[in-house]
Scaffold this motif. Structure first.
Motif, mmCIF file in Angstrom:
data_model
loop_
_atom_site.group_PDB
_atom_site.id
_atom_site.type_symbol
_atom_site.label_atom_id
_atom_site.label_comp_id
_atom_site.label_asym_id
_atom_site.label_seq_id
_atom_site.Cartn_x
_atom_site.Cartn_y
_atom_site.Cartn_z
ATOM 1 N N ALA A 213 0.832 -1.205 0.000
ATOM 2 C CA ALA A 213 0.000 0.000 0.000
ATOM 3 C C ALA A 213 0.865 1.253 0.000
ATOM 4 C CB ALA A 213 -0.895 0.005 1.235
ATOM 5 N N TYR A 214 0.386 2.250 -0.743
ATOM 6 C CA TYR A 214 1.020 3.570 -0.767
ATOM 7 C C TYR A 214 -0.082 4.587 -1.003
ATOM 8 C CZ TYR A 214 3.971 7.513 -2.178
ATOM 9 O OH TYR A 214 4.579 8.740 -2.274
ATOM 10 N N ALA A 215 -0.023 5.700 -0.296
ATOM 11 C CA ALA A 215 -1.050 6.731 -0.462
ATOM 12 C C ALA A 215 -0.412 8.103 -0.409
ATOM 13 C CB ALA A 215 -2.104 6.612 0.630
ATOM 14 N N LYS B 14 10.043 5.632 4.764
ATOM 15 C CA LYS B 14 10.017 4.518 5.704
ATOM 16 C C LYS B 14 8.981 3.514 5.215
ATOM 17 C CE LYS B 14 11.696 6.937 9.679
ATOM 18 N NZ LYS B 14 11.738 6.955 11.115
ATOM 19 N N VAL B 15 9.156 2.265 5.621
ATOM 20 C CA VAL B 15 8.225 1.200 5.270
ATOM 21 C C VAL B 15 7.804 0.474 6.541
ATOM 22 C CG1 VAL B 15 9.115 0.889 2.931
ATOM 23 C CG2 VAL B 15 10.131 -0.402 4.796
ATOM 24 N N GLY B 16 6.669 -0.197 6.471
ATOM 25 C CA GLY B 16 6.200 -0.915 7.646
ATOM 26 C C GLY B 16 5.155 -1.947 7.296
ATOM 27 N N ILE B 17 4.666 -2.587 8.339
ATOM 28 C CA ILE B 17 3.628 -3.602 8.211
ATOM 29 C C ILE B 17 2.510 -3.209 9.169
ATOM 30 C CG2 ILE B 17 3.069 -6.047 8.464
ATOM 31 C CD1 ILE B 17 6.121 -6.584 8.075
ATOM 32 N N PHE B 18 1.313 -2.995 8.635
ATOM 33 C CA PHE B 18 0.139 -2.618 9.428
ATOM 34 C C PHE B 18 0.431 -1.466 10.387
ATOM 35 C CE2 PHE B 18 -1.312 -7.056 8.500
ATOM 36 C CZ PHE B 18 -2.425 -6.691 7.763
ATOM 37 N N GLY B 19 1.061 -0.398 9.888
ATOM 38 C CA GLY B 19 1.255 0.803 10.682
ATOM 39 C C GLY B 19 2.455 0.802 11.611
ATOM 40 N N LYS B 20 3.236 -0.260 11.599
ATOM 41 C CA LYS B 20 4.437 -0.320 12.435
ATOM 42 C C LYS B 20 5.657 -0.340 11.538
ATOM 43 C CE LYS B 20 2.330 -2.430 16.361
ATOM 44 N NZ LYS B 20 2.607 -3.087 17.595
ATOM 45 N N VAL B 21 6.564 0.604 11.757
ATOM 46 C CA VAL B 21 7.768 0.689 10.934
ATOM 47 C C VAL B 21 8.544 -0.617 11.053
ATOM 48 C CG1 VAL B 21 9.944 1.924 10.612
ATOM 49 C CG2 VAL B 21 7.872 3.190 11.162
ATOM 50 N N ARG C 235 0.054 -6.452 5.347
ATOM 51 C CA ARG C 235 -0.064 -5.303 4.451
ATOM 52 C C ARG C 235 1.218 -4.482 4.601
ATOM 53 N NH1 ARG C 235 -4.483 -2.230 6.228
ATOM 54 N NH2 ARG C 235 -3.040 -1.038 7.500
ATOM 55 N N VAL C 236 1.993 -4.452 3.534
ATOM 56 C CA VAL C 236 3.226 -3.673 3.488
ATOM 57 C C VAL C 236 2.841 -2.238 3.159
ATOM 58 C CG1 VAL C 236 5.392 -3.333 2.246
ATOM 59 C CG2 VAL C 236 4.601 -5.653 2.755
ATOM 60 N N GLU C 237 3.335 -1.294 3.938
ATOM 61 C CA GLU C 237 2.983 0.104 3.721
ATOM 62 C C GLU C 237 4.252 0.913 3.468
ATOM 63 O OE1 GLU C 237 -0.830 -0.058 6.750
ATOM 64 O OE2 GLU C 237 1.106 0.620 7.499
ATOM 65 N N ILE C 238 4.168 1.797 2.501
ATOM 66 C CA ILE C 238 5.256 2.730 2.201
ATOM 67 C C ILE C 238 4.763 4.102 2.645
ATOM 68 C CG2 ILE C 238 6.722 3.719 0.408
ATOM 69 C CD1 ILE C 238 6.062 1.165 -1.262
ATOM 70 N N TYR C 239 5.500 4.697 3.581
ATOM 71 C CA TYR C 239 5.065 5.959 4.169
ATOM 72 C C TYR C 239 5.726 7.134 3.470
ATOM 73 C CZ TYR C 239 3.963 2.520 7.739
ATOM 74 O OH TYR C 239 3.503 1.411 8.388
ATOM 75 N N PRO C 240 4.951 8.157 3.111
ATOM 76 C CA PRO C 240 5.551 9.353 2.501
ATOM 77 C C PRO C 240 6.384 10.088 3.538
ATOM 78 C CG PRO C 240 3.212 9.690 2.870
ATOM 79 C CD PRO C 240 3.510 8.277 3.246
ATOM 80 N N PRO C 241 7.403 10.827 3.107
ATOM 81 C CA PRO C 241 8.206 11.579 4.075
ATOM 82 C C PRO C 241 7.350 12.636 4.771
ATOM 83 C CG PRO C 241 8.942 12.002 1.816
ATOM 84 C CD PRO C 241 7.847 10.993 1.749
ATOM 85 N N LEU C 242 7.698 12.940 6.014
ATOM 86 C CA LEU C 242 6.963 13.962 6.757
ATOM 87 C C LEU C 242 7.207 15.329 6.137
ATOM 88 C CD1 LEU C 242 7.656 12.878 10.435
ATOM 89 C CD2 LEU C 242 5.571 12.540 9.116
ATOM 90 N N ILE C 243 6.163 16.122 6.071
ATOM 91 C CA ILE C 243 6.265 17.480 5.539
ATOM 92 C C ILE C 243 6.848 18.406 6.609
ATOM 93 C CG2 ILE C 243 4.939 19.456 4.687
ATOM 94 C CD1 ILE C 243 3.002 17.374 3.483
#
Length: 100
Positions: free
Chosen positions: A12-14, A54-61, A73-81
């Motif tokens: 997942a990526y958003a 950063k990347v994580g699984i179900f909201g945990k880095v 669910r693998v998640e790719i987190y956008p960098p913090l603004i």
């Protein structure tokens, strides 16, 4: 008992303009990095830089070498603004100034 032949995960990526949730099938032992590679998401969203995001699984880095389980669910987190601590300090200062 039959051994598991494959596992199913999602990548997942958003961002504000677009979101993606891509199903990925792989072998047991597949890592977080493997799932991202197999998903093709890096070609779809060229702004993703795994050295920055950063990347994580179900909201945990998690680390890219983390082994996945079926259903993860693998998640790719956008960098913090903005730095959350700085933003909180700024809001507090703004509130104090408005009340004075």
């Amino acid at each position: 008992m039959e051994t598991e032949k494959s596992i199913d995960v999602e990548v997942a990526y958003a961002r504000a303009q677009a979101q993606a949730l891509i199903p990925v099938k792989g072998q047991p032992g597949m890592t977080l990095a493997d799932a991202i590679e197999r998903s093709g998401i890096l070609a779809r969203f060229p702004e993703i830089d795994l050295a920055v995001n950063k990347v994580g699984i179900f909201g945990k880095v998690a680390k890219p070498e983390q082994v996945l389980a079926s259903g993860d669910r693998v998640e790719i987190y956008p960098p913090l603004i903005a730095d959350p601590k700085q933003a909180r300090k700024q809001r507090a200062a703004d509130t104090k100034a408005a009340g004075a």
